[in-house]
Write a protein that holds these residues in place. Structure first.
Motif, PDB file in Angstrom:
ATOM      1  N   ALA A  76       0.935  -1.316   0.005  1.00  0.00           N
ATOM      2  CA  ALA A  76       0.125  -0.046  -0.041  1.00  0.00           C
ATOM      3  C   ALA A  76       1.013   1.108  -0.303  1.00  0.00           C
ATOM      4  O   ALA A  76       0.579   2.299  -0.815  1.00  0.00           O
ATOM      5  N   ALA A  77       1.884   1.067   0.699  1.00  0.00           N
ATOM      6  CA  ALA A  77       2.883   2.449   0.909  1.00  0.00           C
ATOM      7  C   ALA A  77       3.565   2.823  -0.646  1.00  0.00           C
ATOM      8  O   ALA A  77       3.817   3.801  -0.822  1.00  0.00           O
ATOM      9  N   ASN A  78       3.577   1.659  -1.325  1.00  0.00           N
ATOM     10  CA  ASN A  78       4.430   1.833  -2.387  1.00  0.00           C
ATOM     11  C   ASN A  78       3.515   1.599  -3.853  1.00  0.00           C
ATOM     12  O   ASN A  78       4.051   1.413  -4.687  1.00  0.00           O
ATOM     13  N   LEU A  79       2.347   1.698  -3.443  1.00  0.00           N
ATOM     14  CA  LEU A  79       1.400   1.660  -4.627  1.00  0.00           C
ATOM     15  C   LEU A  79       1.622   2.470  -5.881  1.00  0.00           C
ATOM     16  O   LEU A  79       1.805   2.193  -6.951  1.00  0.00           O
ATOM     17  N   GLU A  80       2.026   3.938  -5.700  1.00  0.00           N
ATOM     18  CA  GLU A  80       2.392   4.769  -6.534  1.00  0.00           C
ATOM     19  C   GLU A  80       3.448   4.250  -7.323  1.00  0.00           C
ATOM     20  O   GLU A  80       3.615   4.514  -8.672  1.00  0.00           O
ATOM     21  N   VAL A  81       4.558   3.767  -6.565  1.00  0.00           N
ATOM     22  CA  VAL A  81       5.598   3.407  -7.077  1.00  0.00           C
ATOM     23  C   VAL A  81       5.428   2.166  -8.116  1.00  0.00           C
ATOM     24  O   VAL A  81       5.805   2.111  -9.281  1.00  0.00           O
ATOM     25  N   PHE A  82       4.684   1.241  -7.604  1.00  0.00           N
ATOM     26  CA  PHE A  82       4.337   0.096  -8.404  1.00  0.00           C
ATOM     27  C   PHE A  82       3.591   0.390  -9.652  1.00  0.00           C
ATOM     28  O   PHE A  82       3.782  -0.048 -10.805  1.00  0.00           O
ATOM     29  N   LYS A  83       2.715   1.543  -9.567  1.00  0.00           N
ATOM     30  CA  LYS A  83       2.067   2.020 -10.681  1.00  0.00           C
ATOM     31  C   LYS A  83       2.726   2.758 -11.844  1.00  0.00           C
ATOM     32  O   LYS A  83       2.890   2.327 -12.982  1.00  0.00           O
ATOM     33  N   GLN A 119       6.234   2.047 -11.937  1.00  0.00           N
ATOM     34  CA  GLN A 119       6.990   0.973 -12.764  1.00  0.00           C
ATOM     35  C   GLN A 119       6.146  -0.011 -13.515  1.00  0.00           C
ATOM     36  O   GLN A 119       6.729  -0.404 -14.741  1.00  0.00           O
ATOM     37  N   MET A 120       4.871   0.115 -13.602  1.00  0.00           N
ATOM     38  CA  MET A 120       4.029  -0.641 -14.404  1.00  0.00           C
ATOM     39  C   MET A 120       3.712  -0.109 -15.735  1.00  0.00           C
ATOM     40  O   MET A 120       4.056  -0.584 -16.676  1.00  0.00           O
ATOM     41  N   VAL A 121       3.556   1.394 -15.524  1.00  0.00           N
ATOM     42  CA  VAL A 121       3.727   2.196 -16.530  1.00  0.00           C
ATOM     43  C   VAL A 121       4.851   2.059 -17.671  1.00  0.00           C
ATOM     44  O   VAL A 121       4.911   2.050 -18.948  1.00  0.00           O
ATOM     45  N   GLU A 122       5.877   2.453 -16.714  1.00  0.00           N
ATOM     46  CA  GLU A 122       7.287   2.209 -17.429  1.00  0.00           C
ATOM     47  C   GLU A 122       7.590   0.710 -18.288  1.00  0.00           C
ATOM     48  O   GLU A 122       7.930   0.774 -19.457  1.00  0.00           O
ATOM     49  N   MET A 123       7.148  -0.231 -17.541  1.00  0.00           N
ATOM     50  CA  MET A 123       7.271  -1.619 -18.272  1.00  0.00           C
ATOM     51  C   MET A 123       6.431  -1.708 -19.479  1.00  0.00           C
ATOM     52  O   MET A 123       6.938  -2.250 -20.471  1.00  0.00           O
ATOM     53  N   GLU A 124       5.059  -1.124 -19.358  1.00  0.00           N
ATOM     54  CA  GLU A 124       4.345  -1.257 -20.398  1.00  0.00           C
ATOM     55  C   GLU A 124       4.861  -0.325 -21.711  1.00  0.00           C
ATOM     56  O   GLU A 124       4.768  -0.700 -22.879  1.00  0.00           O
ATOM     57  N   ASP A 125       5.490   0.697 -21.378  1.00  0.00           N
ATOM     58  CA  ASP A 125       6.141   1.702 -22.292  1.00  0.00           C
ATOM     59  C   ASP A 125       7.309   0.827 -23.000  1.00  0.00           C
ATOM     60  O   ASP A 125       7.404   0.904 -24.129  1.00  0.00           O
TER      61      ASP A 125
END
Length: 203
Positions: free
Chosen positions: A79-86, A88-94
């Motif tokens: 939960a504390a790192n949710l924004e970081v994970f999001k 990272q997910m956007v970066e991986m998708e790119d």
């Protein structure tokens, strides 16, 4: 009665003379020993039937508490790192999208063959063969093998390999064989299997 008299009577007492129905007339020391034994049996039985189960239950509850604590810490970290994970997910998708765009579609394969042909000739090579083989289906992509045969000098061959690696589309080279062509050793014949890949989304 003195202590000496009590000890004397205890020494003279035979345990076989004990009668449970007449426990009231037993000597005092015998009563005390029997009372201690009964008390010890009660304590032991209580521990065995009640306290032991409570200890086992306590250990089980402590293990469950530890598991819940670890699960909570994991959820709290996520939960504390949710924004970081999001992010990272956007970066991986790119990144994935950029890689997919480097894979040729069916309509782009002829253009890729033309690029390889121009690369060979631009490196000063004599292109003997460039032939697309049957497509091979993989998990989420298709593999497109291309047989290539060229002749030229060592430096021209090296320039060709380097230029193919720099093409905007993903092309890998495999099973490379080089043999001298003619007696002077200046000209070399190279056969190589090039592979490009096509993304199969939705197929």
């Amino acid at each position: 009665m003195s202590l000496a008299d009590s000890m004397k009577k205890l020494n003279e007492f035979d345990i076989n003379d004990l009668d449970i129905n007449n426990a009231g007339i037993w000597p005092g020391p015998v009563k005390a020993v029997v009372a201690l034994l009964v008390f010890g049996l009660i304590l032991g039985g209580g521990y065995w039937f009640f306290i032991k189960d409570q200890y086992a239950q306590l250990e089980r509850v402590e293990r469950e508490e530890q598991q819940l604590r670890e699960r909570y810490e994991s959820k709290a970290y996520q939960a504390a790192n949710l924004e970081v994970f999001k992010a990272q997910m956007v970066e991986m998708e790119d990144t994935f999208g950029a890689l997919v765009r480097q894979l040729p579609s069916e309509t782009e394969v002829p253009g890729l063959l033309e690029d390889i042909t121009n690369t060979a000739r631009g490196s000063g090579l004599d292109l003997r063969e460039i032939k697309l083989q049957a497509e091979r289906q993989r998990d989420f992509y298709s593999e497109l093998p291309i047989n290539i045969r060229v002749t030229g000098s060592y430096h021209e061959l090296a320039s060709f390999v380097s230029s193919v690696a720099g093409l905007p589309r993903i092309v890998t080279l495999h099973d490379l064989t080089i043999a001298p062509l003619g007696g002077d050793g200046e000209r070399l014949d190279m056969q190589v299997l090039a592979r490009t890949y096509r993304y199969r989304a939705g197929e």
